[in-house]
Design an enzyme around this catalytic site. Structure first.
Site, PDB file in Angstrom:
ATOM      1  N   LYS A 188       0.449   9.287   1.052  1.00  0.00           N
ATOM      2  CA  LYS A 188       0.213   8.315   1.740  1.00  0.00           C
ATOM      3  C   LYS A 188       0.982   8.182   3.085  1.00  0.00           C
ATOM      4  O   LYS A 188       0.694   8.078   4.175  1.00  0.00           O
ATOM      5  CB  LYS A 188       0.111   7.001   1.114  1.00  0.00           C
ATOM      6  CG  LYS A 188      -0.728   6.770  -0.086  1.00  0.00           C
ATOM      7  CD  LYS A 188      -0.708   5.503  -0.690  1.00  0.00           C
ATOM      8  CE  LYS A 188      -1.543   5.435  -2.128  1.00  0.00           C
ATOM      9  NZ  LYS A 188      -1.698   4.351  -2.879  1.00  0.00           N
TER      10      LYS A 188
ATOM     11  N   GLN B  34       2.654   0.315  -4.562  1.00  0.00           N
ATOM     12  CA  GLN B  34       1.950   1.185  -5.586  1.00  0.00           C
ATOM     13  C   GLN B  34       1.910   0.615  -6.899  1.00  0.00           C
ATOM     14  O   GLN B  34       2.729  -0.058  -7.483  1.00  0.00           O
ATOM     15  CB  GLN B  34       2.812   2.441  -5.497  1.00  0.00           C
ATOM     16  CG  GLN B  34       2.049   3.529  -6.416  1.00  0.00           C
ATOM     17  CD  GLN B  34       0.698   3.978  -5.569  1.00  0.00           C
ATOM     18  OE1 GLN B  34       0.444   3.916  -4.512  1.00  0.00           O
ATOM     19  NE2 GLN B  34      -0.155   4.662  -6.515  1.00  0.00           N
TER      20      GLN B  34
ATOM     21  N   ASP C 243      -4.584  -2.649   1.012  1.00  0.00           N
ATOM     22  CA  ASP C 243      -5.408  -2.246  -0.460  1.00  0.00           C
ATOM     23  C   ASP C 243      -6.417  -3.091  -0.678  1.00  0.00           C
ATOM     24  O   ASP C 243      -7.299  -2.890  -1.201  1.00  0.00           O
ATOM     25  CB  ASP C 243      -4.129  -2.491  -1.621  1.00  0.00           C
ATOM     26  CG  ASP C 243      -3.591  -1.270  -1.921  1.00  0.00           C
ATOM     27  OD1 ASP C 243      -4.318  -0.021  -1.698  1.00  0.00           O
ATOM     28  OD2 ASP C 243      -2.358  -1.443  -2.552  1.00  0.00           O
TER      29      ASP C 243
END
Ligand code: GUN
Length: 281
Positions: free
Chosen positions: A53, A97, A120
């Site tokens: 990422k 995460q 997200d």
């Protein structure tokens, strides 16, 4: 018949070029999009994901920071750090995460991220906005799947879509995006009786079960589009999806491969969400 392969790498590359151009024009105006990625603990798969990422951000000219915290980091310390990032003007997107260590309440952590930085799209405010059809951020994996359907000009309106998997990260938001696009949507889960009866009806089949090769050709309607969200490592070290690619490709009209399908699209949508967060400032 052999299915069209929807090449996630090629599509991701094309979209990332557009993202790099938009990023450069923001940078020229004095604002560089920035993403903060927080990892707690040493889960090997998560370590690979977060590295990818952050590297993807660098490749399109964005600012990124990767913070690795020890597995015993307290929830309070993590919430404090998120609060600092919420205030940090150089950061437009915050990603924690998942999964988090068991002593940390993931729900509390997600809710502590400012909704306008929740790239997200997991915050209840963003999940709710998606549900009423006014999303601020679309969760990255389902968003990537929608872009893949778009790339083959699939007529979603009126199609029958079946999503297998009902997680907050993939299954539920995927169903919402398909519904919003006019599909008739069924969400199946691990308790669904006679799964094949549902999958055989699907014009669009999205599979996110975490069970290697569980969808076989006999479960797929001829001509269906099959999107495989799974990524599993087999005992021989090879990667495979939740769909038995070899057999299903002879029945489907289009299918995403693993690797090189949904995976690269997920990260691309994270970049797009981060860019859009910065463009809104
Ligand atoms: N773990 C697995 N997928 C995801 C994702 O899309 N976002 C975050 N934050 N964690 C994940």
């Amino acid at each position: 018949m052999s299915a069209q392969i929807i090449d996630g790498n090629a599509l991701a590359k094309k979209i990332r070029i557009e993202i790099a151009t938009r990023t450069a024009s923001l940078v020229a105006k004095g604002s560089k999009p920035g993403l903060a990625v927080l990892l707690v603990g040493e889960d090997p798969a998560s370590q690979v994901y977060v590295r990818n990422k952050v590297k993807a951000c660098e490749d399109v000219g964005m600012h990124s920071i990767l913070e690795r915290h020890p597995a015993d980091l307290s929830e309070e310390k993590l919430l404090q750090r998120i609060d600092e990032l919420n205030q940090d003007k150089s950061i437009h997107g915050i990603l924690v995460q998942l999964p988090l260590p068991k002593h940390i309440d993931s729900h509390r952590v997600i809710e502590s991220i400012a909704p306008e930085k929740d790239v997200d799209g997991f915050h209840v405010a963003n999940a709710g906005a998606l549900m009423i059809g006014a999303p601020l951020f679309r969760p990255c994996t389902p968003y990537g799947c929608m872009k893949m359907l778009e790339s083959i000009d699939y007529p979603i309106r009126g199609a029958r879509a079946v999503v297998i998997g009902a997680s907050n990260i993939v299954g539920k938001p995927m169903a919402m995006l398909l519904l919003q696009a006019g599909a008739t949507v069924t969400i199946c889960n691990s308790k669904t009786r006679d799964l094949s009866a549902h999958t055989k009806e699907a014009d669009i089949l999205v599979v996110a079960t975490g069970k290697p090769k569980m969808i076989t050709a006999d479960m797929v309607k001829p001509g269906a589009v099959v999107i495989d969200v799974g990524i599993n490592r087999l005992p021989d070290g090879k990667l495979c999806g939740d769909v038995d690619f070899e057999s299903v490709q002879s029945v489907a009209s289009a299918i995403t491969p693993v690797p090189g399908g949904v995976g690269p699209m997920t990260i691309t949508m994270l970049l797009l969400n981060t860019l859009e967060a910065a463009e809104r400032i």
